[in-house]
Scaffold this motif. Sequence first.
Motif, PDB file in Angstrom:
ATOM      1  N   ALA A   1      -1.842   3.401  19.631  1.00  0.00           N
ATOM      2  CA  ALA A   1      -2.260   3.819  18.307  1.00  0.00           C
ATOM      3  C   ALA A   1      -1.499   5.157  17.976  1.00  0.00           C
ATOM      4  O   ALA A   1      -1.200   5.930  18.483  1.00  0.00           O
ATOM      5  CB  ALA A   1      -3.712   4.052  17.960  1.00  0.00           C
ATOM      6  N   ILE A   2      -1.176   5.245  16.597  1.00  0.00           N
ATOM      7  CA  ILE A   2      -0.591   6.600  16.101  1.00  0.00           C
ATOM      8  C   ILE A   2      -1.460   6.881  14.840  1.00  0.00           C
ATOM      9  O   ILE A   2      -1.664   6.286  13.912  1.00  0.00           O
ATOM     10  CB  ILE A   2       0.930   6.381  15.958  1.00  0.00           C
ATOM     11  N   ASN A   3      -1.518   8.156  14.563  1.00  0.00           N
ATOM     12  CA  ASN A   3      -2.019   8.717  13.485  1.00  0.00           C
ATOM     13  C   ASN A   3      -1.120   8.504  12.375  1.00  0.00           C
ATOM     14  O   ASN A   3      -0.169   8.322  12.556  1.00  0.00           O
ATOM     15  CB  ASN A   3      -2.850   9.937  13.857  1.00  0.00           C
ATOM     16  N   TRP A   4      -1.610   9.134  11.273  1.00  0.00           N
ATOM     17  CA  TRP A   4      -1.055   9.083  10.069  1.00  0.00           C
ATOM     18  C   TRP A   4       0.340   9.685  10.005  1.00  0.00           C
ATOM     19  O   TRP A   4       1.268   9.438   9.209  1.00  0.00           O
ATOM     20  CB  TRP A   4      -1.675   9.603   8.758  1.00  0.00           C
TER      21      TRP A   4
ATOM     22  N   ASN B   1      -1.466  -3.441  13.583  1.00  0.00           N
ATOM     23  CA  ASN B   1      -2.575  -3.168  12.905  1.00  0.00           C
ATOM     24  C   ASN B   1      -2.613  -2.102  12.114  1.00  0.00           C
ATOM     25  O   ASN B   1      -1.991  -0.984  12.391  1.00  0.00           O
ATOM     26  CB  ASN B   1      -3.713  -2.978  14.171  1.00  0.00           C
ATOM     27  N   LEU B   2      -3.164  -2.289  10.822  1.00  0.00           N
ATOM     28  CA  LEU B   2      -3.224  -0.894  10.016  1.00  0.00           C
ATOM     29  C   LEU B   2      -4.628  -0.618   9.699  1.00  0.00           C
ATOM     30  O   LEU B   2      -5.448  -1.449   9.264  1.00  0.00           O
ATOM     31  CB  LEU B   2      -2.500  -1.483   8.584  1.00  0.00           C
ATOM     32  N   GLY B   3      -5.195   0.765  10.047  1.00  0.00           N
ATOM     33  CA  GLY B   3      -6.422   1.166   9.525  1.00  0.00           C
ATOM     34  C   GLY B   3      -6.726   1.373   8.323  1.00  0.00           C
ATOM     35  O   GLY B   3      -5.865   1.253   7.497  1.00  0.00           O
ATOM     36  N   HIS B   4      -7.927   1.914   8.160  1.00  0.00           N
ATOM     37  CA  HIS B   4      -8.351   2.246   6.774  1.00  0.00           C
ATOM     38  C   HIS B   4      -8.526   3.804   6.467  1.00  0.00           C
ATOM     39  O   HIS B   4      -8.802   4.389   5.359  1.00  0.00           O
ATOM     40  CB  HIS B   4      -9.746   1.857   6.446  1.00  0.00           C
ATOM     41  N   THR B   5      -8.155   4.572   7.900  1.00  0.00           N
ATOM     42  CA  THR B   5      -8.238   6.043   7.827  1.00  0.00           C
ATOM     43  C   THR B   5      -6.961   6.511   8.485  1.00  0.00           C
ATOM     44  O   THR B   5      -6.447   5.822   9.229  1.00  0.00           O
ATOM     45  CB  THR B   5      -9.556   6.597   8.111  1.00  0.00           C
ATOM     46  N   ARG B   6      -6.872   7.805   8.644  1.00  0.00           N
ATOM     47  CA  ARG B   6      -5.864   8.445   9.300  1.00  0.00           C
ATOM     48  C   ARG B   6      -5.687   8.565  10.680  1.00  0.00           C
ATOM     49  O   ARG B   6      -4.607   8.659  11.341  1.00  0.00           O
ATOM     50  CB  ARG B   6      -5.497   9.978   8.626  1.00  0.00           C
TER      51      ARG B   6
ATOM     52  N   THR C   1       0.745  -1.365   0.117  1.00  0.00           N
ATOM     53  CA  THR C   1       0.085  -0.043  -0.045  1.00  0.00           C
ATOM     54  C   THR C   1       0.894   1.422   0.059  1.00  0.00           C
ATOM     55  O   THR C   1       1.921   1.249   0.690  1.00  0.00           O
ATOM     56  CB  THR C   1      -1.022   0.039   0.963  1.00  0.00           C
ATOM     57  N   THR C   2       0.355   2.334  -0.668  1.00  0.00           N
ATOM     58  CA  THR C   2       1.135   3.377  -0.644  1.00  0.00           C
ATOM     59  C   THR C   2       0.449   4.576   0.339  1.00  0.00           C
ATOM     60  O   THR C   2       0.937   5.705   0.406  1.00  0.00           O
ATOM     61  CB  THR C   2       1.209   4.206  -1.867  1.00  0.00           C
ATOM     62  N   GLU C   3      -0.809   4.407   0.495  1.00  0.00           N
ATOM     63  CA  GLU C   3      -1.616   5.169   1.695  1.00  0.00           C
ATOM     64  C   GLU C   3      -1.057   5.235   2.847  1.00  0.00           C
ATOM     65  O   GLU C   3      -0.498   4.060   3.488  1.00  0.00           O
ATOM     66  CB  GLU C   3      -2.989   4.747   1.668  1.00  0.00           C
TER      67      GLU C   3
ATOM     68  N   ASN D   1       7.463   7.272   8.176  1.00  0.00           N
ATOM     69  CA  ASN D   1       6.510   7.008   7.085  1.00  0.00           C
ATOM     70  C   ASN D   1       7.567   6.673   5.951  1.00  0.00           C
ATOM     71  O   ASN D   1       7.031   6.169   4.722  1.00  0.00           O
ATOM     72  CB  ASN D   1       5.677   8.221   6.751  1.00  0.00           C
ATOM     73  N   ALA D   2       8.842   7.074   5.763  1.00  0.00           N
ATOM     74  CA  ALA D   2       9.619   6.857   4.583  1.00  0.00           C
ATOM     75  C   ALA D   2       9.607   5.451   4.620  1.00  0.00           C
ATOM     76  O   ALA D   2      10.155   4.846   3.541  1.00  0.00           O
ATOM     77  CB  ALA D   2      10.995   7.801   4.948  1.00  0.00           C
ATOM     78  N   GLN D   3       9.796   4.761   5.720  1.00  0.00           N
ATOM     79  CA  GLN D   3      10.162   3.095   5.812  1.00  0.00           C
ATOM     80  C   GLN D   3       8.839   2.528   6.038  1.00  0.00           C
ATOM     81  O   GLN D   3       8.857   1.214   5.933  1.00  0.00           O
ATOM     82  CB  GLN D   3      10.978   2.842   6.979  1.00  0.00           C
TER      83      GLN D   3
END
Length: 124
Positions: A49-52, A96-101, A27-29, A73-75
Amino acid sequence: QVQLIESGGGAVQAGGSLNLSCTASGTTEIRAMGWFRQRPGTDRRFVAAINWNGAVTDYMNTVEGRFTIRRDNAQNTVYLQMDNLRPEDTGVYYCNLGHTRGTAAIIGGTDNYWGQGTQVTVTS
């Protein structure tokens, strides 16, 4: 296909430290990420948890002040630095990876992506 690969688990004595990492691929998001843990015979529970962009973090009460979540985020990687570990921190830790930011995507998310889990064992 999204994949989450975790590493960094292990066995330590109480008071010790571990640093978990989780790298997302497929994923690139840039979205919210987090960690859950599961102890034997119990349900999987939210840990952090941590936001985008890393500006917002949330923790379960019993780890606040001892655990630190951060991301690169670069990695495409999220980390969980765990200090002053206690025997009750023992369990399998899942990325865990969510669907929003926002962190709500982790805390209350459904149908999120999961890693395979990494074992953390803390002995007294």
